[in-house]
Design a protein around this motif. Structure first.
Motif, PDB file in Angstrom:
ATOM      1  N   UNK A 135       7.014   9.494   2.565  1.00  0.00           N
ATOM      2  CA  UNK A 135       5.710   9.153   1.994  1.00  0.00           C
ATOM      3  C   UNK A 135       5.607   9.592   0.534  1.00  0.00           C
ATOM      4  N   UNK A 136       6.145  10.766   0.226  1.00  0.00           N
ATOM      5  CA  UNK A 136       6.107  11.269  -1.150  1.00  0.00           C
ATOM      6  C   UNK A 136       6.933  10.368  -2.068  1.00  0.00           C
ATOM      7  N   UNK A 137       8.172  10.068  -1.659  1.00  0.00           N
ATOM      8  CA  UNK A 137       9.033   9.199  -2.459  1.00  0.00           C
ATOM      9  C   UNK A 137       8.426   7.807  -2.626  1.00  0.00           C
ATOM     10  N   UNK A 138       7.936   7.274  -1.517  1.00  0.00           N
ATOM     11  CA  UNK A 138       7.385   5.929  -1.522  1.00  0.00           C
ATOM     12  C   UNK A 138       6.121   5.853  -2.384  1.00  0.00           C
ATOM     13  N   UNK A 139       5.331   6.909  -2.370  1.00  0.00           N
ATOM     14  CA  UNK A 139       4.135   6.944  -3.199  1.00  0.00           C
ATOM     15  C   UNK A 139       4.475   6.885  -4.684  1.00  0.00           C
ATOM     16  N   UNK A 199       3.490   3.760  -7.189  1.00  0.00           N
ATOM     17  CA  UNK A 199       2.721   4.004  -8.409  1.00  0.00           C
ATOM     18  C   UNK A 199       3.377   3.350  -9.615  1.00  0.00           C
ATOM     19  N   UNK A 200       4.704   3.395  -9.674  1.00  0.00           N
ATOM     20  CA  UNK A 200       5.423   2.821 -10.814  1.00  0.00           C
ATOM     21  C   UNK A 200       5.267   1.312 -10.899  1.00  0.00           C
ATOM     22  N   UNK A 201       4.916   0.670  -9.770  1.00  0.00           N
ATOM     23  CA  UNK A 201       4.748  -0.784  -9.741  1.00  0.00           C
ATOM     24  C   UNK A 201       3.284  -1.203  -9.612  1.00  0.00           C
ATOM     25  N   UNK A 202       2.387  -0.263  -9.795  1.00  0.00           N
ATOM     26  CA  UNK A 202       0.936  -0.511  -9.702  1.00  0.00           C
ATOM     27  C   UNK A 202       0.513  -0.933  -8.304  1.00  0.00           C
ATOM     28  N   UNK A 203       1.291  -0.549  -7.288  1.00  0.00           N
ATOM     29  CA  UNK A 203       0.892  -0.773  -5.899  1.00  0.00           C
ATOM     30  C   UNK A 203       0.072   0.446  -5.466  1.00  0.00           C
ATOM     31  N   UNK A 204      -1.119   0.545  -6.028  1.00  0.00           N
ATOM     32  CA  UNK A 204      -1.930   1.733  -5.801  1.00  0.00           C
ATOM     33  C   UNK A 204      -2.371   1.862  -4.340  1.00  0.00           C
ATOM     34  N   UNK A 205      -2.513   0.712  -3.690  1.00  0.00           N
ATOM     35  CA  UNK A 205      -2.873   0.754  -2.275  1.00  0.00           C
ATOM     36  C   UNK A 205      -1.806   1.448  -1.456  1.00  0.00           C
ATOM     37  N   UNK A 206      -0.555   1.116  -1.736  1.00  0.00           N
ATOM     38  CA  UNK A 206       0.553   1.758  -1.031  1.00  0.00           C
ATOM     39  C   UNK A 206       0.627   3.244  -1.369  1.00  0.00           C
ATOM     40  N   UNK A 207       0.440   3.558  -2.642  1.00  0.00           N
ATOM     41  CA  UNK A 207       0.495   4.964  -3.052  1.00  0.00           C
ATOM     42  C   UNK A 207      -0.582   5.779  -2.344  1.00  0.00           C
ATOM     43  N   UNK A 208      -1.822   5.284  -2.378  1.00  0.00           N
ATOM     44  CA  UNK A 208      -2.922   6.009  -1.746  1.00  0.00           C
ATOM     45  C   UNK A 208      -2.745   6.067  -0.237  1.00  0.00           C
ATOM     46  N   UNK A 209      -2.293   4.952   0.345  1.00  0.00           N
ATOM     47  CA  UNK A 209      -2.107   4.903   1.797  1.00  0.00           C
ATOM     48  C   UNK A 209      -1.091   5.935   2.265  1.00  0.00           C
ATOM     49  N   UNK A 210       0.044   5.995   1.584  1.00  0.00           N
ATOM     50  CA  UNK A 210       1.107   6.888   2.048  1.00  0.00           C
ATOM     51  C   UNK A 210       0.873   8.345   1.670  1.00  0.00           C
ATOM     52  N   UNK A 211       0.372   8.591   0.451  1.00  0.00           N
ATOM     53  CA  UNK A 211       0.141   9.980   0.052  1.00  0.00           C
ATOM     54  C   UNK A 211      -1.164  10.527   0.623  1.00  0.00           C
ATOM     55  N   UNK A 212      -2.176   9.649   0.730  1.00  0.00           N
ATOM     56  CA  UNK A 212      -3.476  10.104   1.188  1.00  0.00           C
ATOM     57  C   UNK A 212      -3.726   9.948   2.672  1.00  0.00           C
ATOM     58  N   UNK A 213      -2.905   9.097   3.338  1.00  0.00           N
ATOM     59  CA  UNK A 213      -3.138   8.858   4.760  1.00  0.00           C
ATOM     60  C   UNK A 213      -1.884   9.089   5.606  1.00  0.00           C
ATOM     61  N   UNK A 214      -0.777   8.434   5.238  1.00  0.00           N
ATOM     62  CA  UNK A 214       0.428   8.532   6.066  1.00  0.00           C
ATOM     63  C   UNK A 214       1.003   9.951   6.087  1.00  0.00           C
ATOM     64  N   UNK A 215       1.075  10.586   4.917  1.00  0.00           N
ATOM     65  CA  UNK A 215       1.624  11.949   4.864  1.00  0.00           C
ATOM     66  C   UNK A 215       0.767  12.940   5.653  1.00  0.00           C
ATOM     67  N   UNK A 216      -0.565  12.991   5.420  1.00  0.00           N
ATOM     68  CA  UNK A 216      -1.392  13.899   6.222  1.00  0.00           C
ATOM     69  C   UNK A 216      -1.353  13.564   7.716  1.00  0.00           C
ATOM     70  N   UNK A 217      -1.318  12.264   8.034  1.00  0.00           N
ATOM     71  CA  UNK A 217      -1.259  11.863   9.437  1.00  0.00           C
ATOM     72  C   UNK A 217       0.059  12.278  10.075  1.00  0.00           C
ATOM     73  N   UNK A 218       1.134  12.210   9.295  1.00  0.00           N
ATOM     74  CA  UNK A 218       2.439  12.639   9.807  1.00  0.00           C
ATOM     75  C   UNK A 218       2.429  14.135  10.103  1.00  0.00           C
ATOM     76  N   UNK A 219       1.724  14.900   9.259  1.00  0.00           N
ATOM     77  CA  UNK A 219       1.594  16.340   9.505  1.00  0.00           C
ATOM     78  C   UNK A 219       0.800  16.575  10.786  1.00  0.00           C
ATOM     79  N   UNK A 220      -0.289  15.797  10.963  1.00  0.00           N
ATOM     80  CA  UNK A 220      -1.075  15.894  12.198  1.00  0.00           C
ATOM     81  C   UNK A 220      -0.228  15.491  13.397  1.00  0.00           C
ATOM     82  N   UNK A 221       0.638  14.522  13.178  1.00  0.00           N
ATOM     83  CA  UNK A 221       1.544  14.062  14.234  1.00  0.00           C
ATOM     84  C   UNK A 221       2.518  15.170  14.628  1.00  0.00           C
ATOM     85  N   UNK A 222       3.035  15.872  13.637  1.00  0.00           N
ATOM     86  CA  UNK A 222       3.954  16.986  13.899  1.00  0.00           C
ATOM     87  C   UNK A 222       3.278  18.024  14.791  1.00  0.00           C
TER      88      UNK A 222
END
Length: 245
Positions: A67-71, A75-98
């Motif tokens: 999620x960190x790498x993908x974010x 960001x470098x390609x202006x895919x802000x939705x992907x950046x926010x989704x993975x850094x703001x949702x997928x990463x925290x959710x993965x921690x909750x999953x752990x």
């Protein structure tokens, strides 16, 4: 959960990872302009899915790294939705999953205890998903996100998948498989202007195969666990942490 996740792997798992890694590396080598971060992210991603398929906590742990790498790449390609989704949702959710997976091991072993969620919980996830997606649409539009509609659909499918992974349901793999299709489309737009993004298209195409395998693998795990005399937990409320990619 016990350590030694590699003991869970069979010959098919190793072969699937090897073929996936080879495809990603070849796509990277064939690109005139090479992005090493994209290569590393893709390899981490397929490794995460391999251990997700086996129900081992190493899977969501690697998802945090991915999620960190993908974010950063998004960001470098202006895919802000992907950046926010993975850094703001997928990463925290993965921690909750752990945390969820560690709290619910099967027979104190290396695999997570698979849960069965009822229709009520699925509908609750979908309702929350609709609200989150609507909010994200306006946020992403304000940020000038590239390919806004596809990025918004990606948010919806990602949220559905991560919610069910925390709840330990095999259905989470279905959510990720749909998300993979969306991301193949999204990154194909990027390839049209920058061929160095090709490994991401290959990556999510491979993710689709791996997530399909994960769904099959989790249903097998569910049947084995039931046969072991440890019936899967049925959950009707999303707020209950024992219900589950």
């Amino acid at each position: 959960m016990k350590n030694n996740p590699f003991k869970l792997l069979n010959k098919f798992d190793i072969a699937l990872w090897s073929v996936s890694a080879t495809a990603i590396i070849l796509s990277f080598v064939l690109c005139a302009r090479r992005d090493y971060l994209t290569l590393v992210a893709a390899l981490v991603g397929i490794s995460a899915l391999l251990f997700n398929a086996k129900g081992h906590v190493l899977g969501p742990t690697l998802i945090v790294v991915f999620a960190v790498f993908y974010g950063i790449i998004s960001y470098s390609l202006a895919y802000y939705g992907e950046m926010i989704t993975y850094l703001g949702m997928s990463a925290p959710s993965a921690i909750a999953c752990i945390i969820s997976w560690l709290k619910h091991p099967h027979n104190n072993g290396a695999q997570v205890e698979v849960a069965t969620i009822k229709l009520r919980a699925v509908l609750t996830v979908l309702l929350i998903d609709c609200a989150v997606t609507t909010a994200f649409y306006f946020i992403l539009r304000a940020l000038g996100t590239a390919n806004l509609v596809v990025s918004t659909v990606s948010v919806a499918t990602s949220f559905f998948a991560v919610s069910l992974s925390v709840l330990r349901s095999p259905l989470y793999a279905v959510g990720y498989a749909v998300n993979d299709v969306v991301l193949v489309v999204l990154w194909s737009f990027a390839v049209a202007t920058d061929i160095s993004s090709l490994p991401m298209v290959i990556c999510f195409s491979i993710f689709l195969v791996n997530d399909t395998y994960t769904f099959i693998s989790w249903n097998r795990m569910k049947r084995r666990q039931a046969a072991d005399g440890e019936p899967t937990i049925a959950v009707s409320e999303i707020s209950r942490p024992t219900a589950n990619n």
